[in-house]
Design an enzyme around this catalytic site. Sequence first.
Site, PDB file in Angstrom:
ATOM      1  N   LYS A  53       5.457  -0.629   1.506  1.00 56.92           N
ATOM      2  CA  LYS A  53       5.140  -0.231   0.127  1.00 56.92           C
ATOM      3  C   LYS A  53       5.270   1.285  -0.041  1.00 56.92           C
ATOM      4  O   LYS A  53       5.776   1.770  -1.059  1.00 56.92           O
ATOM      5  CB  LYS A  53       3.731  -0.726  -0.252  1.00 56.92           C
ATOM      6  CG  LYS A  53       3.661  -2.245  -0.356  1.00 56.92           C
ATOM      7  CD  LYS A  53       2.253  -2.812  -0.517  1.00 56.92           C
ATOM      8  CE  LYS A  53       2.306  -4.346  -0.388  1.00 56.92           C
ATOM      9  NZ  LYS A  53       1.021  -5.018  -0.592  1.00 56.92           N
ATOM     10  N   GLN A  97      -5.189  -3.596  -0.140  1.00 55.01           N
ATOM     11  CA  GLN A  97      -4.427  -4.527   0.710  1.00 55.01           C
ATOM     12  C   GLN A  97      -5.358  -5.601   1.271  1.00 55.01           C
ATOM     13  O   GLN A  97      -6.456  -5.292   1.751  1.00 55.01           O
ATOM     14  CB  GLN A  97      -3.733  -3.740   1.843  1.00 55.01           C
ATOM     15  CG  GLN A  97      -2.825  -4.570   2.725  1.00 55.01           C
ATOM     16  CD  GLN A  97      -1.591  -5.103   1.998  1.00 55.01           C
ATOM     17  OE1 GLN A  97      -1.130  -4.536   1.014  1.00 55.01           O
ATOM     18  NE2 GLN A  97      -1.069  -6.219   2.467  1.00 55.01           N
ATOM     19  N   ASP A 120      -1.303  -5.121  -8.571  1.00 61.21           N
ATOM     20  CA  ASP A 120      -1.109  -6.381  -7.857  1.00 61.21           C
ATOM     21  C   ASP A 120      -1.276  -7.562  -8.814  1.00 61.21           C
ATOM     22  O   ASP A 120      -0.910  -8.692  -8.475  1.00 61.21           O
ATOM     23  CB  ASP A 120      -2.166  -6.536  -6.749  1.00 61.21           C
ATOM     24  CG  ASP A 120      -1.619  -6.263  -5.358  1.00 61.21           C
ATOM     25  OD1 ASP A 120      -0.415  -6.483  -5.143  1.00 61.21           O
ATOM     26  OD2 ASP A 120      -2.412  -5.846  -4.497  1.00 61.21           O
TER      27      ASP A 120
HETATM   28  N1  GUN Z   1      -1.838  -9.291   1.402  1.00 63.44           N
HETATM   29  C1  GUN Z   1      -0.814 -10.166   1.443  1.00 63.44           C
HETATM   30  N2  GUN Z   1      -0.063 -10.063   0.339  1.00 63.44           N
HETATM   31  C2  GUN Z   1      -0.625  -9.117  -0.437  1.00 63.44           C
HETATM   32  C3  GUN Z   1      -0.311  -8.566  -1.711  1.00 63.44           C
HETATM   33  O1  GUN Z   1       0.657  -8.944  -2.388  1.00 63.44           O
HETATM   34  N3  GUN Z   1      -1.151  -7.583  -2.157  1.00 63.44           N
HETATM   35  C4  GUN Z   1      -2.232  -7.171  -1.447  1.00 63.44           C
HETATM   36  N4  GUN Z   1      -3.018  -6.223  -1.978  1.00 63.44           N
HETATM   37  N5  GUN Z   1      -2.549  -7.664  -0.266  1.00 63.44           N
HETATM   38  C5  GUN Z   1      -1.752  -8.627   0.236  1.00 63.44           C
END
Ligand code: GUN
Length: 293
Positions: A53, A97, A120
């Site tokens: 990211k 996350q 998200d």
């Molecule tokens: N953990 C697994 N996939 C994701 C996601 O798309 N966003 C976040 N914040 N955590 C994750």
Amino acid sequence: MPEKLDGKQVAAAIKSEIASKVKDYRESGKRAPHLAIIIVGDDGASHTYVGGKINACKAVGFDYTLMQFAGTISEAKLIKHIESLNEDEDIDGFIVQLPLPEHISVEKVTECIAPEKDVDGFTNQNFGSIVTQHPLLLPATPFGIMELLKRYDIVTQGQNCVVVGASRIAGAPLSLMLLQQGMATVTVCHKYTKDLAAHTRNADILVVAVGKPGLITEEMVKEGAIVIDVGTTRVEDKTRKSGFRLRGDVDYDHVAPKTSFITPVPGGVGPMTIASLLMNTLRAYETSEQGEG
Ligand code: GUN
């Protein structure tokens, strides 16, 4: 021969569109969009995803802030950090996350995120906005899947879409998006579904988001189906330097020859989720800049 739904390539195209918008904003004297990422603890996979990211932010010219906390941080302290990001005018959007350590409630933490900064798309307000058809920020993984289908001119209207997995992050919001925006006939299956294969065999478009490598086998898929694999499980692979490789929920080698389109793992849905995060952050930035007139 099936056509590969190349999430990596589509995500690269989206990133270059975003980078060119950011360049225009910067040249007109505006600041760059700014994403913050909170990560708690030392889960290796989470750190890898967060690294991806951050690289994506760098590639499109976004500012980013990484906030790392020990796995022992209290829920109250974490919420304080979230509240300060909500207030921070320099931050357009942020994510926490997942997974979080067990002593922290994901539900409680998520609901503390200001919906206009929830890039998200996890908050109840953004989730609910799928149904009201006034989306603020769409959940990133399903948004990425819908965008991937759109860019390959795959029509969902009237199609039998079967979604296996009803998680809050992927299956549940995607099934609503396929129903509402996609105008599809949607069946949602989960671990209590009686005869999974009876449903999957009926799918024109099959989406699997469970996290069980190889769950979907050849005889569970209709000839010519479109298959989207959201699963990314780390499995041991001693031949690799890292010691593992990623496996999807679909037995790719045997299923692919029966399909018309299929996503690979890795390189399918994963890069599209990151592209959606960038699209949401750009949207949050544009909304905030408009507000400032
Ligand atoms: N953990 C697994 N996939 C994701 C996601 O798309 N966003 C976040 N914040 N955590 C994750």
